[in-house]
Design a protein around this motif. Sequence first.
Motif, mmCIF file in Angstrom:
data_model
loop_
_atom_site.group_PDB
_atom_site.id
_atom_site.type_symbol
_atom_site.label_atom_id
_atom_site.label_comp_id
_atom_site.label_asym_id
_atom_site.label_seq_id
_atom_site.Cartn_x
_atom_site.Cartn_y
_atom_site.Cartn_z
ATOM 1 N N ARG A 112 0.834 -1.211 0.000
ATOM 2 C CA ARG A 112 0.000 0.000 0.000
ATOM 3 C C ARG A 112 0.866 1.258 0.000
ATOM 4 N NH1 ARG A 112 -4.647 0.636 4.445
ATOM 5 N NH2 ARG A 112 -2.861 1.131 5.763
ATOM 6 N N ARG A 142 -14.723 13.762 3.720
ATOM 7 C CA ARG A 142 -13.555 13.001 3.257
ATOM 8 C C ARG A 142 -13.270 13.482 1.852
ATOM 9 N NH1 ARG A 142 -9.060 10.912 3.570
ATOM 10 N NH2 ARG A 142 -8.700 8.700 3.888
ATOM 11 N N LYS A 169 -2.564 7.034 1.098
ATOM 12 C CA LYS A 169 -2.269 7.351 2.494
ATOM 13 C C LYS A 169 -1.181 8.423 2.470
ATOM 14 C CE LYS A 169 -1.916 4.888 6.865
ATOM 15 N NZ LYS A 169 -3.000 5.526 7.593
ATOM 16 N N TYR A 192 -3.169 14.889 5.830
ATOM 17 C CA TYR A 192 -4.262 14.295 6.617
ATOM 18 C C TYR A 192 -5.119 15.380 7.256
ATOM 19 C CZ TYR A 192 -4.647 9.237 6.783
ATOM 20 O OH TYR A 192 -4.961 7.925 6.490
ATOM 21 N N ASN A 228 -8.770 14.691 7.945
ATOM 22 C CA ASN A 228 -8.913 13.724 9.038
ATOM 23 C C ASN A 228 -8.679 14.406 10.385
ATOM 24 O OD1 ASN A 228 -7.978 12.483 6.495
ATOM 25 N ND2 ASN A 228 -8.373 10.584 7.587
ATOM 26 N N GLU A 236 -16.034 6.498 6.424
ATOM 27 C CA GLU A 236 -15.159 5.817 7.381
ATOM 28 C C GLU A 236 -14.951 6.732 8.575
ATOM 29 O OE1 GLU A 236 -11.126 5.377 5.939
ATOM 30 O OE2 GLU A 236 -11.240 7.235 4.816
ATOM 31 N N SER A 276 -11.975 8.725 11.211
ATOM 32 C CA SER A 276 -10.804 9.549 10.878
ATOM 33 C C SER A 276 -9.566 8.676 10.685
ATOM 34 C CB SER A 276 -10.555 10.589 11.971
ATOM 35 O OG SER A 276 -10.074 9.970 13.150
ATOM 36 N N GLY A 277 -9.580 7.478 11.254
ATOM 37 C CA GLY A 277 -8.431 6.579 11.095
ATOM 38 C C GLY A 277 -8.825 5.113 11.096
ATOM 39 N N ASP A 278 -10.077 4.833 10.725
ATOM 40 C CA ASP A 278 -10.519 3.431 10.675
ATOM 41 C C ASP A 278 -11.725 3.278 9.754
ATOM 42 O OD1 ASP A 278 -12.352 4.637 12.612
ATOM 43 O OD2 ASP A 278 -10.784 4.186 14.072
ATOM 44 N N LEU A 306 -10.148 4.796 2.861
ATOM 45 C CA LEU A 306 -8.886 4.073 2.723
ATOM 46 C C LEU A 306 -9.182 2.578 2.715
ATOM 47 C CD1 LEU A 306 -5.719 4.536 2.700
ATOM 48 C CD2 LEU A 306 -5.813 3.716 5.042
ATOM 49 N N GLY A 313 -8.730 -0.282 3.928
ATOM 50 C CA GLY A 313 -8.098 -0.722 5.164
ATOM 51 C C GLY A 313 -7.632 -2.174 5.102
ATOM 52 N N ILE A 314 -6.446 -2.387 5.618
ATOM 53 C CA ILE A 314 -5.895 -3.750 5.674
ATOM 54 C C ILE A 314 -6.610 -4.521 6.787
ATOM 55 C CG2 ILE A 314 -3.751 -5.020 6.207
ATOM 56 C CD1 ILE A 314 -2.388 -2.612 4.567
ATOM 57 N N THR A 315 -6.966 -3.820 7.855
ATOM 58 C CA THR A 315 -7.759 -4.455 8.915
ATOM 59 C C THR A 315 -9.172 -4.745 8.402
ATOM 60 O OG1 THR A 315 -6.544 -2.954 10.360
ATOM 61 C CG2 THR A 315 -8.218 -4.332 11.391
ATOM 62 N N GLY A 347 -9.147 -0.879 12.271
ATOM 63 C CA GLY A 347 -7.963 -0.144 11.843
ATOM 64 C C GLY A 347 -6.738 -0.707 12.536
ATOM 65 N N THR A 348 -5.583 -0.414 11.974
ATOM 66 C CA THR A 348 -4.337 -0.916 12.549
ATOM 67 C C THR A 348 -4.188 -0.463 13.997
ATOM 68 O OG1 THR A 348 -3.273 -1.047 10.414
ATOM 69 C CG2 THR A 348 -1.827 -0.774 12.314
HETATM 70 N N1 PLP Z 1 -9.056 4.937 7.269
HETATM 71 C C1 PLP Z 1 -8.094 5.856 7.462
HETATM 72 C C2 PLP Z 1 -8.353 7.250 7.050
HETATM 73 C C3 PLP Z 1 -6.876 5.482 8.047
HETATM 74 O O1 PLP Z 1 -5.913 6.380 8.231
HETATM 75 C C4 PLP Z 1 -6.697 4.144 8.455
HETATM 76 C C5 PLP Z 1 -5.448 3.740 9.103
HETATM 77 O O2 PLP Z 1 -4.523 3.352 8.475
HETATM 78 C C6 PLP Z 1 -7.726 3.221 8.216
HETATM 79 C C7 PLP Z 1 -8.896 3.653 7.626
HETATM 80 C C8 PLP Z 1 -7.583 1.776 8.586
HETATM 81 O O3 PLP Z 1 -6.722 1.139 7.699
HETATM 82 P P1 PLP Z 1 -5.818 -0.076 8.170
HETATM 83 O O4 PLP Z 1 -6.743 -1.119 8.662
HETATM 84 O O5 PLP Z 1 -5.099 -0.490 6.934
HETATM 85 O O6 PLP Z 1 -4.930 0.437 9.219
#
Ligand code: PLP
Length: 286
Positions: free
Chosen positions: A50, A138, A149, A153, A156, A182, A184-186, A205, A207-209, A244-245
């Motif tokens: 990513r 967003r 990414k 930001y 966010n 989504e 702000s970070g998940d 985003l 998300g990998i999670t 999220g991570t």
């Molecule tokens: N959305 C945003 C805006 C993020 O910054 C993140 C964190 O990386 C995620 C979602 C979750 O993504 P991930 O599960 O890859 O961490």
Amino acid sequence: LLIYLNGKFVPKDEAKVSVYDHGFLYGDGVFEGIRAYNGRVFKLEEHVDRLYDSAKAIAMNIPITREEMAEIILETLRKNNLKDAYIRPIVSRGIGDLGLDPRKCGKPSVIVIAQGWGAMYGDLYEVGLTGVSVCVRRNAPDALSPNIKSLNYLNNILAKIEANEKGGDEAVFLDQNGFVCEGSGDNIFVVKNDKVLTPYTISNLKGITRATAIELLDEMGYKVIESNLGLFDLYTADEIFVTGTAAESAPVTRLDGRIIGTGKPGPLTMKMVEAFAKITQNSGTP
Ligand code: PLP
């Protein structure tokens, strides 16, 4: 603490970049957030991929290979003797002049920071987060896609500020059309009548999670449906959780003054929290 900075490991206090770095001047660069559990890096290849995709999208060549990047990430953990950690690779456009033009920049700066880390939300995994839908939107899925990414930001951050001011734990972003994107970070999941829904990744985003959650839910017999969702769908959900991570998998039990479901983390959310804890403890690159 040792930080990787352009080919060398340097002590934290010496890890400095120039004020002419376009990452600083313009937010011109990309980053990742990665977790290590028990000395193993969770989804390393996915995060490195990513990072390179983000760089590709902003037309920046990372001056090392993906394999080298993965090795530097592992080495940063080893050098600092970290087992449970949060890792932050950053690649910025590098040092240029005050003009925007990236052709004036030298080589991109490559930085990897790692620090000890536990679960982000503490007690909130048991009671659930309070969500706040925010005015700031967003960014649209155009050239500056939310899939990049990037070091930009700001929206966010504005979302987080708005959530903080309204007494929330996490923001809920809407897109230009009013569909839920989504946090702000998940990423966001909704459970309603035994169905699991999540917004399409065009607006958030990838998300990998989120991908891990979809796999885990699939193993539990739930086919996650990607869909346009409005705030109505969230207010009337049986359960909401974010992934999220940093957040891992966390329940949302309040949103904009509405109680979600019973007001307690729902049964599927709790199964997800457990399944996620299990997979993070039992996989990853040593
Ligand atoms: N959305 C945003 C805006 C993020 O910054 C993140 C964190 O990386 C995620 C979602 C979750 O993504 P991930 O599960 O890859 O961490």
